[in-house]
Design a protein around this motif. Sequence first.
Motif, PDB file in Angstrom:
ATOM      1  N   ALA A  36       0.817  -1.212   0.000  1.00 54.66           N
ATOM      2  CA  ALA A  36       0.000   0.000   0.000  1.00 54.66           C
ATOM      3  C   ALA A  36       0.855   1.270   0.000  1.00 54.66           C
ATOM      4  CB  ALA A  36      -0.929  -0.007   1.212  1.00 54.66           C
ATOM      5  N   ARG A  37       2.133   1.133   0.356  1.00 57.97           N
ATOM      6  CA  ARG A  37       3.017   2.301   0.451  1.00 57.97           C
ATOM      7  C   ARG A  37       3.872   2.489  -0.802  1.00 57.97           C
ATOM      8  NH1 ARG A  37       6.817   1.021   4.919  1.00 57.97           N
ATOM      9  NH2 ARG A  37       7.644   3.090   4.352  1.00 57.97           N
ATOM     10  N   VAL A  38       3.741   1.583  -1.791  1.00 57.52           N
ATOM     11  CA  VAL A  38       4.699   1.551  -2.902  1.00 57.52           C
ATOM     12  C   VAL A  38       3.993   1.764  -4.237  1.00 57.52           C
ATOM     13  CG1 VAL A  38       6.402   0.141  -4.121  1.00 57.52           C
ATOM     14  CG2 VAL A  38       6.222   0.012  -1.618  1.00 57.52           C
ATOM     15  N   ARG A  39       4.556   2.621  -5.043  1.00 55.16           N
ATOM     16  CA  ARG A  39       4.119   2.763  -6.435  1.00 55.16           C
ATOM     17  C   ARG A  39       5.369   2.737  -7.329  1.00 55.16           C
ATOM     18  NH1 ARG A  39      -0.057   7.535  -7.460  1.00 55.16           N
ATOM     19  NH2 ARG A  39      -0.462   6.241  -9.317  1.00 55.16           N
ATOM     20  N   VAL A  40       5.221   2.161  -8.523  1.00 54.79           N
ATOM     21  CA  VAL A  40       6.365   1.978  -9.428  1.00 54.79           C
ATOM     22  C   VAL A  40       5.924   2.319 -10.844  1.00 54.79           C
ATOM     23  CG1 VAL A  40       8.096   0.370 -10.301  1.00 54.79           C
ATOM     24  CG2 VAL A  40       7.226   0.106  -7.963  1.00 54.79           C
ATOM     25  N   TRP A  41       6.800   3.031 -11.576  1.00 54.04           N
ATOM     26  CA  TRP A  41       6.512   3.375 -12.965  1.00 54.04           C
ATOM     27  C   TRP A  41       7.695   3.008 -13.862  1.00 54.04           C
ATOM     28  CZ3 TRP A  41       5.486   6.437  -8.800  1.00 54.04           C
ATOM     29  CH2 TRP A  41       4.137   6.811  -8.602  1.00 54.04           C
TER      30      TRP A  41
ATOM     31  N   GLU B  19       2.464   2.424 -15.193  1.00 53.27           N
ATOM     32  CA  GLU B  19       2.579   2.023 -13.790  1.00 53.27           C
ATOM     33  C   GLU B  19       2.595   0.505 -13.691  1.00 53.27           C
ATOM     34  OE1 GLU B  19       0.891   3.165  -9.356  1.00 53.27           O
ATOM     35  OE2 GLU B  19      -0.114   3.970 -11.149  1.00 53.27           O
ATOM     36  N   LEU B  20       3.462  -0.012 -12.826  1.00 57.53           N
ATOM     37  CA  LEU B  20       3.605  -1.454 -12.650  1.00 57.53           C
ATOM     38  C   LEU B  20       2.753  -1.924 -11.477  1.00 57.53           C
ATOM     39  CD1 LEU B  20       6.191  -0.659 -14.319  1.00 57.53           C
ATOM     40  CD2 LEU B  20       7.355  -2.531 -13.128  1.00 57.53           C
ATOM     41  N   LYS B  21       2.366  -3.169 -11.553  1.00 51.78           N
ATOM     42  CA  LYS B  21       1.617  -3.781 -10.454  1.00 51.78           C
ATOM     43  C   LYS B  21       2.571  -4.071  -9.301  1.00 51.78           C
ATOM     44  CE  LYS B  21      -1.087  -7.897  -9.282  1.00 51.78           C
ATOM     45  NZ  LYS B  21      -1.622  -9.196  -9.799  1.00 51.78           N
ATOM     46  N   VAL B  22       2.135  -3.794  -8.108  1.00 48.91           N
ATOM     47  CA  VAL B  22       2.903  -4.117  -6.908  1.00 48.91           C
ATOM     48  C   VAL B  22       2.163  -5.241  -6.188  1.00 48.91           C
ATOM     49  CG1 VAL B  22       3.843  -3.269  -4.731  1.00 48.91           C
ATOM     50  CG2 VAL B  22       3.748  -1.753  -6.723  1.00 48.91           C
TER      51      VAL B  22
ATOM     52  N   ILE C  47       7.817  -6.551  -7.147  1.00 50.09           N
ATOM     53  CA  ILE C  47       7.660  -5.893  -8.439  1.00 50.09           C
ATOM     54  C   ILE C  47       8.381  -6.717  -9.487  1.00 50.09           C
ATOM     55  CG2 ILE C  47       8.058  -3.738  -9.713  1.00 50.09           C
ATOM     56  CD1 ILE C  47       8.702  -2.614  -6.733  1.00 50.09           C
ATOM     57  N   GLU C  48       7.748  -6.911 -10.622  1.00 50.05           N
ATOM     58  CA  GLU C  48       8.382  -7.616 -11.732  1.00 50.05           C
ATOM     59  C   GLU C  48       8.737  -6.600 -12.816  1.00 50.05           C
ATOM     60  OE1 GLU C  48       9.061 -10.785 -11.706  1.00 50.05           O
ATOM     61  OE2 GLU C  48       7.884 -11.459  -9.960  1.00 50.05           O
TER      62      GLU C  48
ATOM     63  N   THR D 189      12.094  -0.451 -21.403  1.00 47.86           N
ATOM     64  CA  THR D 189      12.780   0.667 -20.762  1.00 47.86           C
ATOM     65  C   THR D 189      14.054   0.194 -20.067  1.00 47.86           C
ATOM     66  OG1 THR D 189      12.475   2.578 -19.309  1.00 47.86           O
ATOM     67  CG2 THR D 189      11.593   0.469 -18.536  1.00 47.86           C
ATOM     68  N   LEU D 190      14.893   1.166 -19.718  1.00 46.08           N
ATOM     69  CA  LEU D 190      16.106   0.915 -18.939  1.00 46.08           C
ATOM     70  C   LEU D 190      15.976   1.417 -17.508  1.00 46.08           C
ATOM     71  CD1 LEU D 190      18.826   2.092 -21.505  1.00 46.08           C
ATOM     72  CD2 LEU D 190      18.118  -0.254 -21.018  1.00 46.08           C
ATOM     73  N   TRP D 191      14.935   2.214 -17.223  1.00 43.59           N
ATOM     74  CA  TRP D 191      14.872   2.803 -15.890  1.00 43.59           C
ATOM     75  C   TRP D 191      13.438   2.874 -15.371  1.00 43.59           C
ATOM     76  CZ3 TRP D 191      17.809   7.922 -17.398  1.00 43.59           C
ATOM     77  CH2 TRP D 191      17.173   8.550 -18.462  1.00 43.59           C
ATOM     78  N   TYR D 192      13.356   2.867 -14.040  1.00 43.21           N
ATOM     79  CA  TYR D 192      12.074   2.822 -13.328  1.00 43.21           C
ATOM     80  C   TYR D 192      12.125   3.805 -12.158  1.00 43.21           C
ATOM     81  CZ  TYR D 192      11.664  -1.682 -15.730  1.00 43.21           C
ATOM     82  OH  TYR D 192      11.615  -2.680 -16.681  1.00 43.21           O
ATOM     83  N   GLU D 193      10.961   4.338 -11.841  1.00 41.03           N
ATOM     84  CA  GLU D 193      10.811   5.177 -10.657  1.00 41.03           C
ATOM     85  C   GLU D 193      10.045   4.398  -9.597  1.00 41.03           C
ATOM     86  OE1 GLU D 193       8.658   9.365  -9.217  1.00 41.03           O
ATOM     87  OE2 GLU D 193       8.817   8.874 -11.368  1.00 41.03           O
TER      88      GLU D 193
END
Length: 860
Positions: free
Chosen positions: A816-821, A832-835, A844-845, A852-856
Amino acid sequence: MNPHRALAAAVAAAVTFAAGSPAMSQPTPSQPTAALVPFDMPWDDASRSITNVSDWLDKPAARLGRIVARDGHLYAGDTRVRLFGVNLCFGACFPTHADADKLAARLARFGINAVRFHHMDMRPAPDGIFQRDMIALDPGQLDRLDYLIAQLKAHGIYANVNLHVSRVYPGQPTWPGMPSFHKGVDNFVPRMIELQRQYARDLLTRRNPYTKLTYAEDPAVVIVEINNENGLMHEWFGGGLDDMPAEYADELTRQWNAWLAKRYGDAAGLAKAWDVGAQPLGETMLTNGDFARGVEGWTVERHEGAKVTATTGRDGQGGKPAATLRIDQPGGTSWHVQFNQSPLAVRRDTSCTLSFWAKADRTRRVSVQIGQAHEPWSLLAAASANLTDKWQRFEFVLPVGAADDRARLNFSDLSAAGATFSFADVSLRPGGVLGLADGERLGRVPLFPRSQLGRRTVAARRDWMRFLWDAERAYWLGMYRYLKDDLHVQSVVVGTIVGCSSPNIMAELDAVDAHAYWQHPQFPGRPWDAADWLVRNQSMADHLPGTIGSLAMRRVAGKPFLVTEYNHAAPNTYSGEAALFLAAMAARQDWDGVFLFAWSHRRDDWNAETFKNFFDIDRHPTRLANLIPAAAMFLRGDVPAARDLVQVVLPPDEEVELIRTRGRAWELVDAASVGVPRAAALTSRVAIRVGADAKPLPGESKPAAAHDVPDSYRVEGGRTVAYVGRAREGQDVQAGDARVVVGPTRQHWLTLAATAMTGDRPFGVGRTLLVATGDVENTAMGWKNAEKSTVGRDWGRAPARVEGIAATVTLDAAPARVRVWALDGRGQRAQELKVADAAGRSRIEIGPQFRTLWYEVEVE
């Protein structure tokens, strides 16, 4: 010749090197790896995003005050300053005003705070700074350069202005086989020195209309370099001065005899000193040197899959027996085929006279060496022979630098596709040494050609090397004083790199510089032939300490240390590692500036969407993406300096003697010459103390114990963590507050770097940038072999394509505290990626499906 095999295993709290067998680290993946995907990073993008770190730069450049060299580092006032830079070369130094605006913003977004202006002087406009006469500066080019420097300054980016790099001096004689761009010669020819001074005066003392300052007084012009990769001793060791035109030879001879007259006063004193140690020729040391018994006693040495057919027959000069080597398949580099005989016993400060007949299928250069036939395979004496398709007789008197009972005579640099080399009547005899030859006397002593130095006694050789050292020192200090006293240049002034000159000489200027490349292109035939070259396709993680270990050997204590050229040449598919290696080592060694070579060599060609040469990084996606974590390590200071220090003392007299006995072109003398293993740089800071009164300071440590060769490189830098190297499917990599399990990779290799952009640790509370790189190439790249070591002229087309690394990243934080793009080429959030929930942790997969080469990663 054989790589150093003993390396340090760990560095506490900052950088570790994971030992392991490379063979075990290259399993077959359990599932097919994904194809490469297009990934374009627009050349003019400087939009705000997590990948824009321009806020790390002080704006404008020199806002904190002029940068000066003090206490061994660079300071602006009381603030330490580091330079994280790139090179611009040829026409790239002169963009249009519109392009300069975009270029400056683009460089700043990657954390670049310095630009080195290189190769401006090779050509006339529009690719260079000169008018057609190669003396007068072109007004249009100056306007472009002035505007760019002003824009860089506004964005917090300093300028490093190079003076002589690649100009062939107009009106000055050239000759076949001369050093590139009159190098070495321009250290002692008065007209060339005057042309250098005129160029410096014209360039540095004119006023930039956009800053209202001259380059000499502008604090944003942080460095001025006198003469790139240049030195009298270096060029003499390379043999390029042996056949100078009379105009140059006469001038150097005049200076040489004046030096001898000052030293000895009269002819009797010179003769007495030099005649000590004369040696007549002895008997041959070789077995079967005439090949009467085939190649008995000789070894054909092959490496890296090289295949050679060796035959003998009576086809030598005059029908004598000869040995012929046909290179059926070359290895990856020129020394991978050698022809040698051992063991031989040689003594220090003696000479051996080598003679032989030889020819090749066409003009080829062959190295002839006396060296160790055992670890560490050091060279004891060396020369080179230019073979043609006709039989020639060669004779070299080789001065031996050290005693060894298991030495060998070696013909090297034979690994060239389709080449044939023939040798006949090879003789190696001790002696053949004299002081003064018939007709020689004070005032009429000739120059000592590199190929004939061994003919002279030790006393004569010592005098010759000290003369070259003194003459070179006079050149560098003369240019330095001209810049400082006559032109009032306030920048940090650098001479050239250690390796082309010496640590003691370069330390008399403001800062010390060095260059290195991992897998620099090699040219089996004509130099810089765009169709015939090799770049070995290897990761430096498999060959540590590699070039970063060599760089560390050249630092001088008490002086700022710069590396103004470094790269891992394309099309090496592992070259994304370059900035990570450089930045981590620079931070651990506490260096002051590093410059990747290069951003671009291309004039008005910024939107290429593909990389087109060995060195340009501006359109190379994996090298670009890793600039952000590299800047964090070095510029932001995420990686601390090593605690331990290895020091060596190298006074001038010892330096000259080491150059005489062990020096060679590009490697005159450094800490390794005094016994420091290059692997020491993996665990400790390394520095040379120079000067006549040099002594070690408190805090000296000893090099770490030797261990097996590592096959990976880990950085644990607090706010940045990184891993470079072999990666088995299922392998764990700890990255701050995350655990990364690697999926299948195309090369069984990757780079991972996680940088806390906000917050105090990667994947902790705040925003983290995760960069993951692997294989890279252009679309339809024209590989010429399975090893991927050359494409000739066929570099493919746009777009560049990259490997999307597959991995599972598990964070300690709740989902619930994590978001990834996944981020696009501009660093903007694209998807946005599924957590997933993994027993209260976040999983995270990442993978190629995100292209891409990079993620936030954001953790609340």
